[in-house]
Design a protein around this motif. Structure first.
Motif, PDB file in Angstrom:
ATOM      1  N   CYS A  63      20.675  13.880 -38.759  1.00 32.37           N
ATOM      2  CA  CYS A  63      21.474  14.812 -37.772  1.00 32.37           C
ATOM      3  C   CYS A  63      20.685  14.360 -36.362  1.00 32.37           C
ATOM      4  O   CYS A  63      21.598  14.230 -35.432  1.00 32.37           O
ATOM      5  CB  CYS A  63      21.729  16.210 -38.260  1.00 32.37           C
ATOM      6  N   VAL A  64      19.571  14.885 -36.267  1.00 36.40           N
ATOM      7  CA  VAL A  64      19.069  14.842 -35.102  1.00 36.40           C
ATOM      8  C   VAL A  64      19.033  13.441 -34.362  1.00 36.40           C
ATOM      9  O   VAL A  64      19.370  13.342 -33.338  1.00 36.40           O
ATOM     10  CB  VAL A  64      17.666  15.424 -35.077  1.00 36.40           C
ATOM     11  N   ALA A  65      18.623  12.450 -35.288  1.00 31.76           N
ATOM     12  CA  ALA A  65      18.806  10.965 -34.778  1.00 31.76           C
ATOM     13  C   ALA A  65      20.146  10.651 -34.266  1.00 31.76           C
ATOM     14  O   ALA A  65      20.263  10.277 -33.157  1.00 31.76           O
ATOM     15  CB  ALA A  65      18.303   9.948 -35.891  1.00 31.76           C
ATOM     16  N   ILE A  66      21.292  10.884 -34.795  1.00 39.87           N
ATOM     17  CA  ILE A  66      22.536  10.713 -34.607  1.00 39.87           C
ATOM     18  C   ILE A  66      23.035  11.495 -33.427  1.00 39.87           C
ATOM     19  O   ILE A  66      23.446  11.006 -32.463  1.00 39.87           O
ATOM     20  CB  ILE A  66      23.626  10.719 -35.958  1.00 39.87           C
ATOM     21  N   PHE A  67      22.692  12.860 -33.273  1.00 38.60           N
ATOM     22  CA  PHE A  67      22.683  13.666 -32.131  1.00 38.60           C
ATOM     23  C   PHE A  67      22.382  12.867 -30.748  1.00 38.60           C
ATOM     24  O   PHE A  67      22.811  12.875 -29.894  1.00 38.60           O
ATOM     25  CB  PHE A  67      22.116  15.183 -32.494  1.00 38.60           C
ATOM     26  N   VAL A  68      21.013  12.626 -31.086  1.00 41.33           N
ATOM     27  CA  VAL A  68      20.263  11.709 -29.895  1.00 41.33           C
ATOM     28  C   VAL A  68      20.980  10.660 -29.478  1.00 41.33           C
ATOM     29  O   VAL A  68      21.213  10.311 -28.382  1.00 41.33           O
ATOM     30  CB  VAL A  68      18.744  11.860 -30.280  1.00 41.33           C
ATOM     31  N   LEU A  69      21.299   9.868 -30.336  1.00 42.68           N
ATOM     32  CA  LEU A  69      21.911   8.590 -30.130  1.00 42.68           C
ATOM     33  C   LEU A  69      23.123   8.920 -29.344  1.00 42.68           C
ATOM     34  O   LEU A  69      23.501   8.377 -28.492  1.00 42.68           O
ATOM     35  CB  LEU A  69      22.361   7.886 -31.501  1.00 42.68           C
ATOM     36  N   GLN A  70      24.085   9.611 -29.789  1.00 37.20           N
ATOM     37  CA  GLN A  70      25.400  10.350 -29.273  1.00 37.20           C
ATOM     38  C   GLN A  70      25.097  10.757 -27.701  1.00 37.20           C
ATOM     39  O   GLN A  70      25.994  10.544 -27.081  1.00 37.20           O
ATOM     40  CB  GLN A  70      26.240  11.107 -29.965  1.00 37.20           C
ATOM     41  N   HIS A  71      24.048  11.406 -27.435  1.00 37.70           N
ATOM     42  CA  HIS A  71      23.724  11.852 -26.284  1.00 37.70           C
ATOM     43  C   HIS A  71      23.086  10.596 -25.340  1.00 37.70           C
ATOM     44  O   HIS A  71      23.374  10.926 -24.179  1.00 37.70           O
ATOM     45  CB  HIS A  71      23.021  13.051 -26.125  1.00 37.70           C
ATOM     46  N   LEU A  72      22.501   9.701 -25.822  1.00 38.04           N
ATOM     47  CA  LEU A  72      21.847   8.465 -25.003  1.00 38.04           C
ATOM     48  C   LEU A  72      22.943   7.467 -24.703  1.00 38.04           C
ATOM     49  O   LEU A  72      23.056   6.765 -23.763  1.00 38.04           O
ATOM     50  CB  LEU A  72      20.875   7.982 -25.803  1.00 38.04           C
ATOM     51  N   VAL A  73      23.886   7.269 -25.889  1.00 35.62           N
ATOM     52  CA  VAL A  73      24.870   6.300 -25.740  1.00 35.62           C
ATOM     53  C   VAL A  73      26.293   6.531 -25.653  1.00 35.62           C
ATOM     54  O   VAL A  73      26.443   7.516 -26.767  1.00 35.62           O
ATOM     55  CB  VAL A  73      24.850   5.221 -26.878  1.00 35.62           C
ATOM     56  N   VAL A  74      27.141   6.687 -24.834  1.00 30.63           N
ATOM     57  CA  VAL A  74      28.537   7.296 -24.789  1.00 30.63           C
ATOM     58  C   VAL A  74      29.294   7.373 -25.895  1.00 30.63           C
ATOM     59  O   VAL A  74      29.831   7.963 -26.667  1.00 30.63           O
ATOM     60  CB  VAL A  74      29.139   6.664 -23.285  1.00 30.63           C
ATOM     61  N   GLN A  75      29.499   5.643 -26.277  1.00 29.48           N
ATOM     62  CA  GLN A  75      30.207   5.559 -27.645  1.00 29.48           C
ATOM     63  C   GLN A  75      29.173   4.330 -28.282  1.00 29.48           C
ATOM     64  O   GLN A  75      29.773   3.156 -28.344  1.00 29.48           O
ATOM     65  CB  GLN A  75      31.693   4.907 -27.032  1.00 29.48           C
ATOM     66  N   PRO A  76      28.529   4.895 -29.002  1.00 25.07           N
ATOM     67  CA  PRO A  76      28.005   4.106 -29.852  1.00 25.07           C
ATOM     68  C   PRO A  76      28.660   3.237 -30.812  1.00 25.07           C
ATOM     69  O   PRO A  76      29.721   3.970 -31.417  1.00 25.07           O
ATOM     70  CB  PRO A  76      26.816   4.788 -30.610  1.00 25.07           C
ATOM     71  N   GLY A  77      28.364   2.129 -31.252  1.00 27.48           N
ATOM     72  CA  GLY A  77      29.061   1.210 -32.215  1.00 27.48           C
ATOM     73  C   GLY A  77      28.829   1.563 -33.625  1.00 27.48           C
ATOM     74  O   GLY A  77      27.671   2.294 -33.893  1.00 27.48           O
ATOM     75  N   ALA A  78      29.562   1.336 -34.648  1.00 29.93           N
ATOM     76  CA  ALA A  78      29.438   1.596 -36.134  1.00 29.93           C
ATOM     77  C   ALA A  78      28.040   1.054 -36.332  1.00 29.93           C
ATOM     78  O   ALA A  78      27.306   1.651 -37.020  1.00 29.93           O
ATOM     79  CB  ALA A  78      30.521   1.151 -36.927  1.00 29.93           C
TER      80      ALA A  78
END
Length: 174
Positions: free
Chosen positions: A95-110
């Motif tokens: 969850c933390v990894a995805i949370f960080v990704l979503q805050h670093l990248v506006v719309q991360p791809g699948a």
């Protein structure tokens, strides 16, 4: 070398157990990652991850009890509960990894989400292996070993009682 001597018959060594852990846990983990991605289309990602984590933890714990750590039997409730604790930590890491990704990248791809999720899962998986091997399934091995010692003690007692009273014969028997 000392660990080899302590191993019970049928109990895999660390390398074998880790390879089995990777195959069983990794297989469940990869299937889970696709299930989370699919389920996240209908419900929030965190809830999808939680639901899939529960199901995959039950499945993986059974596989680890039966195959990975050489028990050959179904996991106990205690083992499921302890495994759930390590899975909760793994859930937090993903969850933390995805949370960080979503805050670093506006719309991360699948694909990027999968890479981050699987990387976090792999990191958490190594920690889970250590916990499962050293804590969760270690007790069942020590209980089996204690049961074996008890059986040997009973056998030795019966053999001693059946042994001849002649001191020379007793010396040879020892």
């Amino acid at each position: 070398m000392d660990t080899v001597q302590r191993r019970q018959p049928g109990e895999p060594g660390t390398v074998t157990a880790f390879a089995r852990f990777v195959v069983c846990g990794g297989g469940v983990g990869i299937a889970s990652s696709f299930a989370v991605a699919a389920l996240a289309c209908w419900i929030p990602w965190g809830l999808a991850n939680a639901l899939i984590t529960v199901v995959s933890t039950l499945l993986a714990t059974e596989l680890h009890a039966r195959f990975t750590f050489g028990a050959g039997v179904s996991a106990t409730r205690r083992q499921h509960a302890q495994s759930a604790g390590s899975a909760a930590a793994a859930y937090a890491v993903t969850c933390v990894a995805i949370f960080v990704l979503q805050h670093l990248v506006v719309q991360p791809g699948a694909v990027l989400e999968q890479v981050v999720y699987l990387s976090a899962s792999a990191l958490a998986g190594v920690a889970r292996f250590a916990v499962l091997r050293l804590v969760v399934f270690a007790r069942s091995r020590s209980q089996v070993a204690a049961g074996d010692r008890g059986a040997r003690l009973v056998h030795a007692t019966l053999a001693r009682d059946a042994a001849p009273a002649d001191p020379v014969a007793l010396y040879r028997a020892a």
